[in-house]
Design an enzyme around this catalytic site. Sequence first.
Site: not given
Ligand code: FPP
Length: 252
Positions: A21, A25, A38, A67-68, A132, A197
Amino acid sequence: MSSGQREAGVPNPSHVAIIMDGNGRWAQMRGLPRQEGHRRGLEALRRTVRNASELGISVLTLYSFSTENWRRPYAEVSFLMGLLKHFVEKDLAELAAANVRVRVIGNRDDLAADLRRLVEHAEIKTRDNTGLVLVIAFNYGSRDEIVRAARGLAADAAAGRIDPAAIDDEMLARRLDTHGLPDPELVIRTSGETRISNFLLWQAAYAEFVFAPVMWPDFDRAAFEDALAQYRQRDRRFGGVAAPADRSVGVA
Ligand code: FPP
């Protein structure tokens, strides 16, 4: 002594699951678009896979799309879909050479056919690897997973293939996407948020939780080792008592 080794009989977890997560941010704090967060999150993912192998972790599960997450703007959803595709296409050969076995959990029905095929290809190509186990949770939600398992059991019961009275936790666990994998002993969530979550609700029944303050793109070896060190200090009782001398009654 490194975190990959046992310390006074306290082993590292064999299955670590991570809620990655804070990408958004991380980007926002730097005045960058969320997509950059990302992209950097994918780099952190690659680093964490390498670190997990080096630290002797057997199974690493990463929550990549829930899924959300479909509720996000279309552009962000398609960017994340593209990122998974890019990751599998670009990294599969390297993962296979590193003896990593790839497995993807989640509901595949809503994924584009090319992405589904790619995921299947990655699983087949690496299925005999013995290092792994990298589990990517994509379009994953625990409730959805449990509902799908329950539907399968109900269909078998309705068809007379199983006796409803014979359904127990092992039988249900065998229907989950994670069948055959050990339950995670440690769940890490980055970014300082303290929620689960809809992640591995069944499997994490007795997991320890570590909430790391760093945003996911900054999750590095030191943060990983710190989470493992916190885990090794926990007193895992599985609903029992702490030690033979301690007869106080408590919940898990
Ligand atoms: C949460 O951060 C992160 C995600 C919903 C996506 C996670 C994806 C990666 C780590 C990249 C690699 C991805 C794949 C598909 C292999 P957020 O966007 O909710 O952050 P925030 O809470 O700060 O807005």
